[in-house]
Design a protein around this motif. Sequence first.
Motif, PDB file in Angstrom:
ATOM      1  N   GLU A 613       0.855  -1.178   0.000  1.00  0.00           N
ATOM      2  CA  GLU A 613       0.000   0.000   0.000  1.00  0.00           C
ATOM      3  C   GLU A 613       0.895   1.232   0.000  1.00  0.00           C
ATOM      4  O   GLU A 613       1.634   1.476   0.956  1.00  0.00           O
ATOM      5  CB  GLU A 613      -0.916   0.002   1.233  1.00  0.00           C
ATOM      6  CG  GLU A 613      -1.946  -1.120   1.230  1.00  0.00           C
ATOM      7  CD  GLU A 613      -2.937  -0.989   2.366  1.00  0.00           C
ATOM      8  OE1 GLU A 613      -2.828  -0.023   3.153  1.00  0.00           O
ATOM      9  OE2 GLU A 613      -3.833  -1.846   2.473  1.00  0.00           O
ATOM     10  N   GLU A 637      -5.214   3.954  -4.812  1.00  0.00           N
ATOM     11  CA  GLU A 637      -6.003   2.726  -4.858  1.00  0.00           C
ATOM     12  C   GLU A 637      -5.640   1.889  -6.075  1.00  0.00           C
ATOM     13  O   GLU A 637      -5.487   0.665  -5.971  1.00  0.00           O
ATOM     14  CB  GLU A 637      -7.486   3.077  -4.889  1.00  0.00           C
ATOM     15  CG  GLU A 637      -8.405   1.853  -4.893  1.00  0.00           C
ATOM     16  CD  GLU A 637      -9.877   2.226  -4.899  1.00  0.00           C
ATOM     17  OE1 GLU A 637     -10.709   1.308  -4.953  1.00  0.00           O
ATOM     18  OE2 GLU A 637     -10.182   3.440  -4.846  1.00  0.00           O
ATOM     19  N   SER A 640      -1.929   0.224  -5.599  1.00  0.00           N
ATOM     20  CA  SER A 640      -1.600  -0.619  -4.459  1.00  0.00           C
ATOM     21  C   SER A 640      -2.046  -2.053  -4.705  1.00  0.00           C
ATOM     22  O   SER A 640      -2.933  -2.321  -5.518  1.00  0.00           O
ATOM     23  CB  SER A 640      -2.238  -0.064  -3.191  1.00  0.00           C
ATOM     24  OG  SER A 640      -1.638   1.169  -2.834  1.00  0.00           O
ATOM     25  N   THR A 642      -3.239  -4.444  -2.405  1.00  0.00           N
ATOM     26  CA  THR A 642      -4.300  -5.091  -1.629  1.00  0.00           C
ATOM     27  C   THR A 642      -5.641  -5.084  -2.363  1.00  0.00           C
ATOM     28  O   THR A 642      -6.454  -5.995  -2.204  1.00  0.00           O
ATOM     29  CB  THR A 642      -4.449  -4.414  -0.259  1.00  0.00           C
ATOM     30  OG1 THR A 642      -4.575  -2.994  -0.452  1.00  0.00           O
ATOM     31  CG2 THR A 642      -3.239  -4.689   0.613  1.00  0.00           C
TER      32      THR A 642
END
Length: 717
Positions: A613, A637, A640, A642
Amino acid sequence: MTSHTPADTFPRQYARTLRYTVGAPRSFSVAPDGSRVVFLRSRSGSDRANLLWTLDTATGEERIAADPAVLLGGGEEDLSPAERARRERSREGSAGVVGYALDAEGRQAAFALSGRLFTADLLTGDARELPAQGPLLDPRISPDGAHVAYANTAGELRLTRTDGTGDRTLAEPEGPNVTWGQAEFIAQEEIDRDRGFWWSPDGERLLVERADDSPVRRWWIADPANPDREPAEVAYPAAGTPNAEVGLWLIDLQGGRTQVSWDHEAFPYLARVHWSKGGVPLLLVQSRDQRAQRVLGLDVATGGTEVLLEERDEAWLEAFPGVPAWTPDGKLVRISDEGGVRALVVGDQAVTGADLHLRSVVAVTEREVFFSASGGAGETDPEPGWIAVGRISHDGKQLSWESANGRPFTSVTSAVHAGGITVRATAEPDLPGTLVQVARDLPEGVVVDDVATVASYAETPVITARPVFRFAGERRIPSAVFLPTGYDRERDGLLPVLMDPYGGPHGQRVVQAHNPHLNSQWFADQGFAVVVADGRGTPGRGPAWEKSIAFDFAGATLDDQVEALRALAEEFPLDLGRVAIRGWSYGGYLSALAVLRRPDVFHAAVAGAPVAEWALYDTHYTERYLGHPAERPEVYEANSLTGYAAGLERPLMIIHGLADDNVVAAHTLRLSSALLAAGRPHTVLPLSGVTHMTPQEEVAENLLLLQVDFVKRSLGL
């Protein structure tokens, strides 16, 4: 070079020798009169403790100027946590003398050992300890040789005489989070500035950084394997959070102070400081988004600054080694991206053109500027990965190269120059190690290589790297391919592929050298075709190439790995049905990204210390490329890992050192949690007590072996 231990395997030798750097000469300086070369080198390829050496340029004789074993009485070094952190920031794994500073004549050196202060007379070879309030950091001798200034772990800047008397405080911290004379975390980790104070040319005063990290948020790094130990407190400026407050002060030897003023709010980053006889002190300051920067001239009488130059860029601006600087006659030397060309500028004139991509300024003399460069946009380069050192007159009319064997464009070259002496280090793909030659300028400007060759005691690798260089695909992506030693295409057929990238900013892997490719060759010798590709964002191909990744790590860097793989498969025996990828740090991020977003191409991945992240990574690096998270949350977003966890279809091993304070283990833990929540099986290998560098010999060795085993099993080999 020295021979290796007969029982050595490559992983053990590679780890033990710190990638074959132990025993190699390094950290060169030349006395202004050209009479001597000063450098560091250990006694052998297995001894990590560097000694301070001199080389007489008249005779070529090498002599020990300072021996840590003698100075410490045979005892072991005792490093403070601050010094360990400093070495982690600079990726320094060796011991002994790891840095030194010279006076203006290059006769005396000052250095730290085990947090204590030492000086050495480079003519007599006399080295001795001076009384000091340690543990100390970064001692620097004054130009006149009369004093040594140093910082210490108490946050003080102190001064002592070189005769061993008069140790006293010049500046002391006003609170527990204030330091004087030390570069703050961001400067060390991201701006390539590890100095926190600078002597005036006359030795009468200093420019001193004052850093207050009170605004910086605290993180706590625990050692789960030892629950009885307190977690380490780390002031970590994550993206979007406050940085340390950094200022400059002029301090004279009597303790008088003048604060240096500039627009701190608009330009909070202090990137470079230059103080020479060529003009007033120069400061390079950057805006937080690094799209604007100023070169400031400092009035030493008042502390006021004048804007000498302001630059702006829609993507970002870089701070380069060696600039800004003055020529001896007062012309400003800088590196500029204006017009889409990374050029050397002297005064108001760009003296290099589009055929070169400037990397750094090595030295500025009365007539010439020495610089390092690679091949511009690379459209006419015969092969990728060359870096050379050139010299050009101030008016740009005379250009020559510091070449080895007449081959300036097939060697990775670094150099230092002073007093008509050039120390040049060259490395070539078909020769292990680095060749360091000392050359003297003739009056006509001709360079002769007849002074000396500096001996290297580095071990000879137990394997030989055989890189094949190519520009791959329509983008001409610099690439290197490695096949197993003894491979026969008719007999062995197509090979499973292991992509081995770094692939991110400031991380060039494809270089015209031998030793940097040994790790990839070893993986190839385990039965793989290994591909190293430097896609967009990596250095050396021009500003547009580097800056095309702005706000898009996940797209550009991954796309280029895919393009290079497919293009190289047209020439090399690559089995595109069995492709794995591995990497560390940004390479770890790219490897995890590959199996999360492109399982159609990549069938297994090993991700070492990945940034999962980007909001957890530091301000200067992350905001330069992705912007501020409050302003561009969608960019964070999209880039990253995840958020892509539910897409994992391939085997993924994630490796992370639990003591890592650069890419903290929280990245891997959050990624693992996201994968678990999505019901995606994966492997996590935590490394207790290991930092981002993984310097421990057994850990580094076994990591290579475990990665090979995981990839083979994952590809069904």
